[in-house]
Every structure is written in structure tokens, then in C-alpha cells.
Design an enzyme around this catalytic site. Structure first.
Site, short mmCIF file in Angstrom:
data_model
loop_
_atom_site.label_atom_id
_atom_site.label_comp_id
_atom_site.label_asym_id
_atom_site.label_seq_id
_atom_site.Cartn_x
_atom_site.Cartn_y
_atom_site.Cartn_z
N HIS A 60 40.44 43.60 35.18
CA HIS A 60 40.92 42.65 36.18
C HIS A 60 42.43 42.43 36.03
O HIS A 60 42.94 41.33 36.21
CB HIS A 60 40.16 41.32 36.04
N SER A 71 38.34 41.53 49.38
CA SER A 71 37.77 40.59 48.42
C SER A 71 36.86 39.57 49.10
O SER A 71 37.11 39.17 50.24
CB SER A 71 38.90 39.85 47.71
N TYR A 117 32.06 39.05 45.13
CA TYR A 117 31.86 38.07 44.07
C TYR A 117 30.45 37.56 44.33
O TYR A 117 30.17 37.00 45.39
CB TYR A 117 32.90 36.94 44.17
N GLY A 157 46.74 47.07 42.23
CA GLY A 157 46.68 45.64 42.55
C GLY A 157 48.05 45.04 42.78
O GLY A 157 48.61 45.10 43.88
N ARG A 158 48.64 44.48 41.71
CA ARG A 158 49.87 43.70 41.86
C ARG A 158 51.01 44.40 42.62
O ARG A 158 51.64 43.75 43.45
CB ARG A 158 50.36 43.23 40.49
N ASP A 180 41.19 50.87 37.13
CA ASP A 180 42.37 50.05 37.44
C ASP A 180 42.82 49.23 36.25
O ASP A 180 42.20 49.25 35.19
CB ASP A 180 42.19 49.19 38.70
N ARG A 233 43.93 30.59 32.45
CA ARG A 233 45.21 31.14 32.92
C ARG A 233 46.28 30.06 32.84
O ARG A 233 46.38 29.19 33.72
CB ARG A 233 45.08 31.64 34.36
N ARG A 253 51.25 51.43 37.80
CA ARG A 253 52.53 51.02 38.41
C ARG A 253 53.26 52.16 39.08
O ARG A 253 54.11 51.91 39.93
CB ARG A 253 53.46 50.41 37.33
C1 FNR Z 1 43.04 40.24 41.64
N1 FNR Z 1 41.90 40.97 41.33
C2 FNR Z 1 40.73 40.73 42.02
N2 FNR Z 1 39.62 41.49 41.79
C3 FNR Z 1 38.49 41.30 42.49
O1 FNR Z 1 37.52 42.00 42.27
N3 FNR Z 1 38.45 40.32 43.46
C4 FNR Z 1 39.50 39.52 43.73
O2 FNR Z 1 39.43 38.65 44.59
C5 FNR Z 1 40.68 39.70 42.97
N4 FNR Z 1 41.76 38.89 43.17
C6 FNR Z 1 42.96 39.18 42.55
C7 FNR Z 1 44.08 38.41 42.86
C8 FNR Z 1 45.32 38.75 42.30
C9 FNR Z 1 46.52 37.94 42.67
C10 FNR Z 1 45.41 39.85 41.41
C11 FNR Z 1 46.73 40.27 40.82
C12 FNR Z 1 44.29 40.56 41.08
C13 FNR Z 1 41.95 42.10 40.37
C14 FNR Z 1 42.32 43.41 41.06
O3 FNR Z 1 41.31 43.87 41.90
C15 FNR Z 1 42.60 44.52 40.05
O4 FNR Z 1 41.53 44.66 39.16
C16 FNR Z 1 43.88 44.28 39.25
O5 FNR Z 1 44.89 43.71 40.04
C17 FNR Z 1 44.36 45.62 38.70
O6 FNR Z 1 45.44 45.44 37.85
P1 FNR Z 1 46.97 45.61 38.32
O7 FNR Z 1 47.05 46.85 39.22
O8 FNR Z 1 47.34 44.37 39.05
O9 FNR Z 1 47.65 45.78 37.03
#
Ligand code: FNR
Length: 387
Positions: free
Chosen positions: A280, A119, A143, A334-335, A311, A178, A315
Site C-alpha cells: 500500500h 477505488s 474495500y 500510485g503517488r 506496486d 499515519r 517512480r
Molecule cells: C492509495 N492506495 C490505495 N489503495 C487501494 O487499494 N485503495 C485506495 O483507495 C487507495 N488509496 C490511496 C490513496 C493515496 C493518496 C495513496 C498514495 C495510495 C494505495 C495504492 O493503490 C498503491 O498501492 C500505492 O500508492 C503504491 O505505492 P506508490 O506507487 O504510491 O509508491
């Protein structure tokens, strides 16, 4: 494993294999602010819920008496071979979850052959992560700064450090509503922790020093604000700006955050190489549709013209099969991996990713699927059980 239990090894940390318990384990391991940041979403989390509900609406129809004893999980994306269809999603500020942070996670991803997507909002620099990731596959997530000189500088650093594909996140040009973070008065970017990429960028530094008369280290708060202003300023780019990215990037460009088939068509028109169908993880626009819901329509619209990744809500290994069967070429997780990182550092994240890979491999076999091409719509039925 069944006889010993997955916790049978005394040397491995106890990270649950139950996807529904991971979040709880992470909550116990984290300060409430970090936990709220990862587990939270936008608004009332209706989109987060929809991401999971969308998976529940598709069921696999297993096939029998096929020899699927040995499975092949390999895929090819943009001319490169990868061991499996799973990529580590870009997740910012990983130091708030564990001191192993981006360097540790990119190291274990390399061991697993899972592409690590770094990221822009990272707590380790582009250069540090490249070193930790070594010979592993790595991509860079942008970004997109307002200032094109800074953009070009980031792209140059990513290119020079072996990041193969550029992932441009489009859905986070402004921060979202959020509630958990608002209630905790928490934003991980304003204390200098999530800004290494920016602070260490020579062009950003020069501009900041010119404007403020101080180095970012002398004015961490001010520099953080300036950096957040660059990337989450609330001023969006437009399609015409894509050509600016091409100036500084000759590799594949992937747009992340596409949900509308018409945007997918525009992505084709503007000549990008791929898209990530993503919302996201339900962290941006609450009330938006579950990400998987849009996948089939988008694949039908553009699947033969660019590479569709997916994405938001993955899970389990079975979730991966569903997304691939609906036409995604690979998925981002992600998570779950971040929960593993939170629970037991890089080894914890490794175990979670290994668990999803093992479940994918095993479930493909049980479903009668031998390789990734075998994941197709004939394997799925859309259902609606209950009320
Ligand atoms: C993210 N995501 C994210 N996406 C991105 O493009 N740049 C980033 O810096 C971040 N940062 C970020 C932080 C945290 C804590 C989370 C949980 C998510 C989004 C990430 O890339 C992705 O799209 C999602 O997490 C996918 O969904 P799941 O797998 O978490 O359900």
C-alpha cells in the site's frame, strides 16, 4: 525534446520530469492536509523508505548490439491485451487533489491505454467514471464491506459498468497509524467527499435510511461514519470469505496487499486469478519489508499458478523494468500520477504517466530489451554499494 526542453511547449503545464522533484511541486500546489495525505505514510515511514531502497539494490546489466530500435510494450493479463505493463493504482478521494478527480484521471488513462483502477473510496461514482473512461480499460478495487448485501451491490454495479477485473485490497481493513494525518486531524472520508460509491449505492442507502431515518445527504457525517464502519471497521475477513466474492463476480479476482509467500500460496489454494505484491505504498504497516524485496520469492512460489502484479515504490521506467525482470507481469503506479494530478489536473497526471512510459520504452532500448518477455532475471544483478 532536448532542444525545446520538456517545458518547450507553451500549451502544456510545467510538470517536472524529475521523479525526485514531483513531490515538491505537488506540495506547492496542494493544501497541507491533502499533501500530507498523499505524501505521508504509516509510522516513521520506514516502509516507504524501504520500498525505494529495495529498488536501489537491483541494478540492470545492459546488453549491446541487439536491434532494439523498435520496442513492443504490449502485455496480456487475464486474456486481455494491454498497450503497456503500467496500470493506474487505485487511489481514493481524488477530489482532494484536483477538481478533475477520478473522472478526469480515468479519461486520460483511457487516452493512454492505461487501465484505470477505481477505488471504492472514490469521490466520483462507479457510473460516472465508467462514462468518463469510455472505451478505455477499467478495473474495480473493492474495500470489502462487512455487509455482504452491500458487497454484492458494489460488484453488480462494477460489472454492469464494464469494469473487467476485481481488485480486492486486503491490507486496509483498519486504518493505520499515519502521524501526518493524525497531527492534521485529517480523514478525507468523514465529510462526504470520499464516499460517492457508498452514498450512491442503493443497498447502502436503504440500510442507512432504515437505521437512521435520514438520507445520507441529510446526515452526511453519520452516513460517512456508517460507510467507514463498513469498509475500515477493524474487522477483517478471512480466506473462507473469498467464496462470497465469487458469488457476485465471474471475472478475474486479484488480491492486493500480498507480501508473504505463504499468503500467495493460499491465494492459489483459494482459486483467485492474481495478486498484487504491495504494501500500500508504505501507508499501512510501518516496519514492514520493502515490497520489491518479497517479489522474487513470491514469483518463485506461485508465478506459474496465478498472475503476479506489483506496486509500492515505482517512480521511473527503469523501476518498471526491474519489477518485471523479477517476475511481475505488470505494475501499478500510485503517488507519481497523483502528484501530476495535483500539479496540473488530468493533463498533469497524463504527462507523468507518459513520462514513465517514455522512460520505460527508452530504457528498455538502452538495456537491449526488445519486448516485455526480455525483462527477466538475466538483466539484473543484486548489489550493495556503500556502507
Ligand atoms: C492509495 N492506495 C490505495 N489503495 C487501494 O487499494 N485503495 C485506495 O483507495 C487507495 N488509496 C490511496 C490513496 C493515496 C493518496 C495513496 C498514495 C495510495 C494505495 C495504492 O493503490 C498503491 O498501492 C500505492 O500508492 C503504491 O505505492 P506508490 O506507487 O504510491 O509508491
Amino acid at each position: 525534446i532536448y532542444q525545446k526542453g520538456t517545458f518547450g511547449s507553451r500549451t502544456l503545464p510545467k510538470v517536472t520530469t524529475d521523479p525526485n522533484k514531483l513531490e515538491e511541486q505537488a506540495r506547492a500546489a496542494l493544501p497541507p492536509t491533502s499533501y500530507g495525505y498523499v505524501a505521508g505514510g504509516a509510522g516513521e515511514r520506514a516502509t516507504m523508505d524501504a520500498n525505494r531502497l529495495a529498488f536501489r539494490q537491483w541494478k540492470l546489466i545492459p546488453r549491446m548490439l541487439r536491434d532494439t530500435t523498435k520496442r513492443n510494450l504490449e502485455i496480456e493479463l487475464f486474456g486481455e491485451k494491454y498497450d503497456s505493463p503500467i496500470l493506474m493504482a487505485p487511489v481514493g478521494v481524488q477530489v482532494i487533489f484536483h477538481e478533475d478527480k477520478e473522472t478526469g484521471l480515468s479519461e486520460v488513462c483511457s487516452e493512454l491505454g492505461v487501465p484505470y483502477i477505481l477505488s471504492t473510496a472514490s469521490s466520483s461514482s462507479i457510473e460516472e467514471v465508467a462514462e468518463a473512461n469510455g472505451a478505455g480499460p477499467r478495473w474495480y478495487q473493492l474495500y470489502w464491506p462487512q455487509d455482504n448485501d452491500i458487497t454484492q451491490s458494489l460488484l453488480k454495479r462494477a460489472k454492469e459498468n464494464g469494469y473487467k477485473t476485481l481488485v480486492v485490497t486486503l491490507d486496509t481493513w483498519a486504518l493505520s497509524w499515519r502521524p501526518t494525518d493524525l497531527d492534521n486531524a485529517y480523514i478525507p472520508f468523514v465529510k462526504g467527499v470520499g464516499d460517492r460509491t457508498g452514498f450512491e449505492d442503493p443497498v447502502f442507502r436503504e440500510k442507512f435510511e432504515q437505521q437512521s431515518g435520514k438520507t445520507p445527504e441529510e446526515d452526511i457525517q453519520g452516513a460517512s461514519k456508517a460507510w467507514v464502519g463498513e469498509v475500515f471497521s477493524g474487522a477483517a475477513h478471512t480466506w473462507e470469505d473469498i467464496k462470497l466474492l465469487r458469488e457476485g463476480w465471474d471475472g478475474p479476482i486479484v488480491l492486493k496487499g500480498i507480501q508473504h509467500p505463504d499468503d500467495a500460496r493460499l491465494a492459489v489454494e483459494y482459486g483467485v486469478d492474481g495478486i498484487v505484491v504491495s504494501n500500500h505504498g508504505g501507508r499501512q504497516l510501518d516496519g514492514a519489508v520493502g515490497s520489491l524485496e518479497m517479489l522474487p520469492e513470491i514469483v518463485d512460489a506461485v508465478g506459474d499458478k496465478l498472475t503476479v502484479l506489483f506496486d509500492s515504490g515505482i517512480r521511473t521506467g527503469v523501476d518498471v523494468i526491474k519489477a518485471l525482470s523479477l517476475g511481475a507481469k505488470a505494475v501499478l503506479v500510485g503517488r507519481p500520477a497523483i502528484y501530476g494530478l495535483s500539479i496540473a489536473g488530468k493533463q498533469g497526471a497524463k504527462q507523468v504517466l507518459q513520462g514513465i512510459l517514455a522512460d520505460l520504452d527508452n530504457s528498455m532500448g538502452l538495456a537491449g530489451i526488445k519486448n516485455i518477455q526480455g525483462c527477466n532475471r538475466s538483466m539484473l544483478r543484486r548489489v550493495q554499494y556503500g556502507g
